[in-house]
Design a protein around this motif. Sequence first.
Motif, PDB file in Angstrom:
ATOM      1  N   THR A 126     -30.601  58.956  42.288  1.00 33.51           N
ATOM      2  CA  THR A 126     -31.191  59.962  43.177  1.00 33.51           C
ATOM      3  C   THR A 126     -31.305  59.493  44.623  1.00 33.51           C
ATOM      4  O   THR A 126     -31.011  60.238  45.557  1.00 33.51           O
ATOM      5  CB  THR A 126     -32.579  60.361  42.657  1.00 33.51           C
ATOM      6  OG1 THR A 126     -32.479  60.732  41.279  1.00 33.51           O
ATOM      7  CG2 THR A 126     -33.124  61.532  43.439  1.00 33.51           C
TER       8      THR A 126
ATOM      9  N   SER B  67     -38.702  61.431  46.096  1.00 33.79           N
ATOM     10  CA  SER B  67     -37.776  61.679  44.999  1.00 33.79           C
ATOM     11  C   SER B  67     -38.551  61.821  43.701  1.00 33.79           C
ATOM     12  O   SER B  67     -39.642  61.257  43.536  1.00 33.79           O
ATOM     13  CB  SER B  67     -36.745  60.557  44.884  1.00 33.79           C
ATOM     14  OG  SER B  67     -37.370  59.335  44.538  1.00 33.79           O
TER      15      SER B  67
ATOM     16  N   ALA C  39     -34.064  64.545  45.339  1.00 32.66           N
ATOM     17  CA  ALA C  39     -34.519  63.761  46.493  1.00 32.66           C
ATOM     18  C   ALA C  39     -34.398  64.611  47.756  1.00 32.66           C
ATOM     19  O   ALA C  39     -33.426  65.364  47.910  1.00 32.66           O
ATOM     20  CB  ALA C  39     -33.709  62.488  46.637  1.00 32.66           C
TER      21      ALA C  39
END
Length: 679
Positions: free
Chosen positions: A116, A548, A572
Amino acid sequence: MYRQRFNSMQALRFKHFTRRSYALFSCIGREVLICTLSVATLTYAKADGVSTKPVHQTAAADTLGHEEVKLDEVLVTGSRAPLTALQSAKIVSVITRDDIQRAEAASVNDLLKLATGVDVRQRGGFGVQTDISINGGTFDQITILLNGVNISSPQTGHNAADFPVSLSDIERIEVLEGASARVFGSSAFNGAINIVTRPDRESCVRLSAEGGSFGSFGGDFGVSLLTGSVSQKLSGGYTQSDGGTKNSDFKRRRAYYTGSYTSRYADLVWQAGLSSQDYGASTFYSAKFDNQWEATRRIITSAQADIKPFGDERFVITPQAYWHRDVDHYQLTRGKEGAKNGENYHRTDVYGASLNAHATWLLGKTAVGMDIRKEHILSTAYGDLLPENEWKDIHGTDRRYDHRGDRTNTSLFLEHNVILGGFTLSAGVLANRNTGLDGDFRFYPGVDLSYRPNEMWKFYASWNKALRVPTYTDLYTSNSVQQGDTGLRPERTSTFKAGTRFRTRGVEAVVSGFYSKGNDIIDWVYETEESRKYHAMNIGKLDNMGYSVDATLNMTELLPGSFVTRIKAGYARIHQRHTTEQPVYRSLYALEYLRHKATFQLDHRIWSRLSASWAVRWQERMNHYEPYTKVDCKLQWTAPTYSLYVKADNITNHRYYDLGGVRQPGLWIMAGGSVKIGL
């Protein structure tokens, strides 16, 4: 009172369990010693991995899962002294061996796209040339490690992802987000990525081959030999393709060797690798030239020892030595030779040695160490002009290296870790001196905290500082489309990060946020609308902030017998605040960050040994890029000694841009298999 013991028991030590019906009787009348194995990663990484299957205490058995929970006793990075995952004061993301096997991926770079907080801007297929960054930073602001050895190049981060290992060699990939100078040195400006190679549990031979779209085909081999306390592995491979887009063809070759020796008082690990690739570089470095070409060669070697004078982990001394060479041949117009046509040669050598020690005592764990790293470049363009009598011949050409650059980086580390129940405090400082600057020592402190109120929750907070010295490309590039600046100042950052992890049976979630305050950030920019050359420039203050969320559902634990085995999702978001007194019309890297990134993965069974893995990635990049969605899939038949697969990249055939004018390929289908043969 002394009493003679007549029924003294012989201690039984064993390395594995057996299912023989008589096995239990072997323990009668003996003292049985059961030990646990822990493996250091990143700074303390070795080539011997362990399974990520968890071992839990009885108290936690009813609440924690058994498949996706990370092994709490595995040593993780985030500190100079080795701490277990349970004790660690930092969040470390891990792409496991299971993730690698499931993924529709042709390279390490493809795997990192699903992390992410990681931004992967791939210029060509199979990860031939890729820019990797973390949390809104640039590709030059991270440290790349292979089994804990820093293999980042001082020439440029563009070639940092040129690895001598394939996916079949890798046990796991670890991602540490945020400034990490006090752990890995000043180059870990925005984080670090470490590739940990996988050991085989037995002597064997592995063979694999694949082929598919755009004339793509290749193969790999691996040979593992285990003899007593010595383990060795040799692997190699070849891949070639037409590339899927104009002037993106490539040929890749690689070889890798690693070995280890284990004893009570010393553990040794060594490795050597070679990678070689030739590829059409399309519009990689300038949209004005669509017929660029590049060839790179990389050699790496390293050796490390963990010396235990007392035969245990109370006091450990770790010396390490390494060397790697990067050779880069670039043509602005493919086939046109000579400096006047934009052809350049570069040869970079990095020599390094470090000595670290950590001790466990009444007040916690203390680590001290030092690292000396010498960076040397010979080039036809980068560095200071040499006297003609010092020019060096370039092998295979009539050109000569007539420029040279040298700088030495010295780092001193000090850190202490306090562990009290569920509380961990890790604090330390890096003292760094670089001869490429003014030769003075600069200090970069950091503090990490974590608290575990119970088995399910863990809270993190950290603050760290770091510095990055400009690359040789930043300083010396001079051609018709780019101009470096030898007066560039080093980048500086101060990063705050906080987060929490929740974990229970079949469920794991991590939420984190960060704020990175950067000064003198380096970027390549057009200063005005009329500019025709990108200039390397300190663009002022650049603050990155974001958060995130990652969540994993292990369906086999939540619903035993479920058709779906795993669901994983992540999101994110990053926001930048840029202030400068310099004119900036267009950014090439630093301001082209990912505003949004969302990932979704689904694994499910189909029939018998046949399974499928799906990956969906949606992202939106700033600086006039169109958002896009990419869908990948992999079908795999898995047996104990062989596997077969078909994988499809970009199923919707969406043609998108992720860097400059480099158009990405459409639907790419590959089929292949691997076999394991015992020796």
